[in-house]
Design a protein around this motif. Structure first.
Motif, mmCIF file in Angstrom:
data_model
loop_
_atom_site.group_PDB
_atom_site.id
_atom_site.type_symbol
_atom_site.label_atom_id
_atom_site.label_comp_id
_atom_site.label_asym_id
_atom_site.label_seq_id
_atom_site.Cartn_x
_atom_site.Cartn_y
_atom_site.Cartn_z
ATOM 1 N N GLU A 123 -2.664 2.939 6.816
ATOM 2 C CA GLU A 123 -1.627 3.287 5.817
ATOM 3 C C GLU A 123 -2.120 5.043 5.591
ATOM 4 O O GLU A 123 -1.384 5.833 5.179
ATOM 5 C CB GLU A 123 -1.837 2.678 4.395
ATOM 6 N N TYR A 162 -3.713 -7.212 -3.772
ATOM 7 C CA TYR A 162 -4.852 -7.753 -3.090
ATOM 8 C C TYR A 162 -5.272 -9.168 -3.274
ATOM 9 O O TYR A 162 -5.460 -9.994 -2.262
ATOM 10 C CB TYR A 162 -6.038 -6.857 -3.222
ATOM 11 N N ILE A 189 -11.341 -1.127 -0.336
ATOM 12 C CA ILE A 189 -9.637 -0.727 0.073
ATOM 13 C C ILE A 189 -8.904 0.231 -1.138
ATOM 14 O O ILE A 189 -8.096 0.902 -0.989
ATOM 15 C CB ILE A 189 -8.806 -1.996 0.198
ATOM 16 N N SER A 240 0.861 4.149 -2.962
ATOM 17 C CA SER A 240 0.482 5.512 -2.759
ATOM 18 C C SER A 240 1.783 6.272 -3.409
ATOM 19 O O SER A 240 1.296 7.455 -3.770
ATOM 20 C CB SER A 240 0.283 5.635 -1.349
ATOM 21 N N THR A 296 -10.040 3.463 -0.262
ATOM 22 C CA THR A 296 -9.102 3.919 0.525
ATOM 23 C C THR A 296 -7.643 4.436 0.175
ATOM 24 O O THR A 296 -7.215 5.396 0.490
ATOM 25 C CB THR A 296 -8.945 2.801 1.810
ATOM 26 N N LEU A 297 -7.056 3.605 -0.749
ATOM 27 C CA LEU A 297 -5.780 3.992 -1.417
ATOM 28 C C LEU A 297 -5.836 5.360 -2.174
ATOM 29 O O LEU A 297 -5.160 6.020 -1.741
ATOM 30 C CB LEU A 297 -5.269 2.958 -2.028
ATOM 31 N N LEU A 329 0.758 -1.264 0.059
ATOM 32 C CA LEU A 329 -0.101 0.073 0.249
ATOM 33 C C LEU A 329 0.923 1.276 -0.260
ATOM 34 O O LEU A 329 0.549 2.170 -0.618
ATOM 35 C CB LEU A 329 -0.972 -0.016 1.241
ATOM 36 N N ALA A 355 -5.426 -0.796 5.939
ATOM 37 C CA ALA A 355 -5.646 0.210 5.083
ATOM 38 C C ALA A 355 -5.776 1.582 5.568
ATOM 39 O O ALA A 355 -5.098 2.719 4.992
ATOM 40 C CB ALA A 355 -6.556 -0.024 3.680
#
Length: 400
Positions: free
Chosen positions: A211, A56, A278, A33, A281-282, A29, A208
């Motif tokens: 992160e 994933y 997720i 990013s 979320t990234l 992750l 996540a």
């Protein structure tokens, strides 16, 4: 061979080995990013999401393996540690995955899946479950060819081929790995330990979110603490809280009992929902980083893509979750998506601070209304619970 299989009497909580394995997902992750933040374009966003889907799928396939097999057995422990090492090599190739390191990323991905399948196929020799491992291995071999061919093609062709490979991996799993001449994996061979898998899904989502907090905190500390950046950091923190609470609406109402009692294919659907959540979320992590470092920057479409796109993917994942698990369309989530979609043309003209305010407003509305409606459904008995907080069923006539 029987000792390799997870038995119902085995502990349902995640083992220390599984939590240790999750550390490799943290690195993945972080690198994803960083890759996205340094090139804020639509093309790079698509490439980053492709890489995320590959990372994933390594995680979810390992989570299923430790759900089907005994994670405390020395052979399974060694297999998981081997997957972890090769997975770390794979995520280390993320920055150059669509460049010179394409073969390292794809090769490690294929090695993990094919190697795990080959080991389990050998260990289960003569056991009825060997058929399951064989079908899964065959399809990973099919997608593996596409992954490896794509690694040697130019960037645009690589994107297409790796999208095809992901469609094979995700789609065939949802169908139960149907194979000409060999059939598909029987439902009874796909059953999960619901409490264990539910806990694993929640753990990876918390990772996540961790992160996001780490990236946003480093951005706040590194950009210089000012009143304006503190306001932006506050909006970023509110955003994380809303994601956490938005997930924990169904998360507090744990699905362990549902996974135990429902059709096995539900586990695959829930895995796809979590991939979407997720992934959102990234995007949010990078969008909040932009917000904190440049709160009043000149309007850019890429910023809307990150800040609004992250929230939108999260809400889409939640909608998918409710449809898959509770067989209902959650109108608060759909309303939040509609608001973000309708306002996106206007948001293209705004600065990150204003974009974040509107996005948080949409998320806040969806979360608060859902909390209220779920509470009402519990009071009216339309959500049956056990132990006070674990839903076993939700009526199909729930119109909230």
């Amino acid at each position: 061979m029987a000792r390799l299989l997870r038995k119902r009497e085995h502990p349902r909580q995640a083992s220390a080995l599984e939590l240790f394995f999750d550390l490799s997902f943290i690195l993945g992750l972080a690198l994803l990013s960083r890759r996205l933040f340094h090139e804020l374009t639509w093309g790079n966003t698509l490439e980053t999401l492709i890489l995320f889907a590959g990372v994933y799928w390594i995680w979810i396939a390992t989570a299923w393996a430790t759900d089907w097999y005994n994670p405390n057995d020395p052979i399974i422990k060694g297999l998981v540690l081997g997957i972890m090492f090769v997975g770390l090599v794979m995520v280390a190739a993320i920055p150059g995955a669509f460049g010179a390191h394409g073969f390292i990323f794809a090769g490690a991905y294929v090695l993990v899946h094919f190697g795990r399948g080959a080991v389990l196929l050998t260990l289960l020799r003569g056991h009825p479950l060997q058929h399951r491992s064989l079908l899964i291995l065959i399809w990973f071999a099919v997608s593996g060819v596409t992954w490896l061919v794509g690694a040697f093609r130019p960037e645009t062709e690589r994107v297409v081929l790796w999208l095809v490979a992901l469609a094979i991996d995700y789609g065939i799993a949802w169908l139960g790995w149907p194979t000409p001449g060999l059939g598909r994996v029987p439902d009874e061979n796909l059953r999960n330990v619901g409490e264990h898998l539910s806990e694993r899904y929640q753990q990876v989502f918390i990772i996540a979110l961790g992160e996001v907090i780490l990236i946003n905190g480093l951005a706040y500390a590194g950009a210089g603490i000012t009143a304006l950046r503190t306001l932006a950091f506050g909006l970023a923190f509110l955003n994380v809280v809303l994601l956490w609470r938005g997930y924990m609406i169904p998360g507090d109402l744990r699905i362990g009992g549902i996974l135990d009692q429902s059709r096995p294919r539900l586990a695959v659907s829930v895995a796809l929902c979590h991939a979407t959540v997720i992934g959102g979320t990234l995007l949010t992590a990078v969008g909040n980083e932009v917000l904190i470092t440049n709160p009043l920057g000149a309007p850019q479409g890429a910023w809307v893509m990150l800040i609004v796109g992250g929230a939108a993917l999260f809400l889409i994942g939640r909608v998918m979750y409710h449809v898959s698990v509770f067989h209902r369309l959650p109108w608060p989530g759909l309303a939040g998506l509609a608001i973000l979609g309708l306002l996106s043309p206007v948001l293209l003209l705004l600065q990150p601070l204003s974009i974040s305010l509107v996005t948080n407003f949409a998320l806040f509305g969806a979360v608060v209304v859902d909390i209220y409606l779920i509470g009402r459904a519990v009071r009216e008995g339309r959500i049956a619970t056990s132990s006070g907080d674990t839903p076993l069923t939700m009526g199909r006539d729930d119109k909230r």
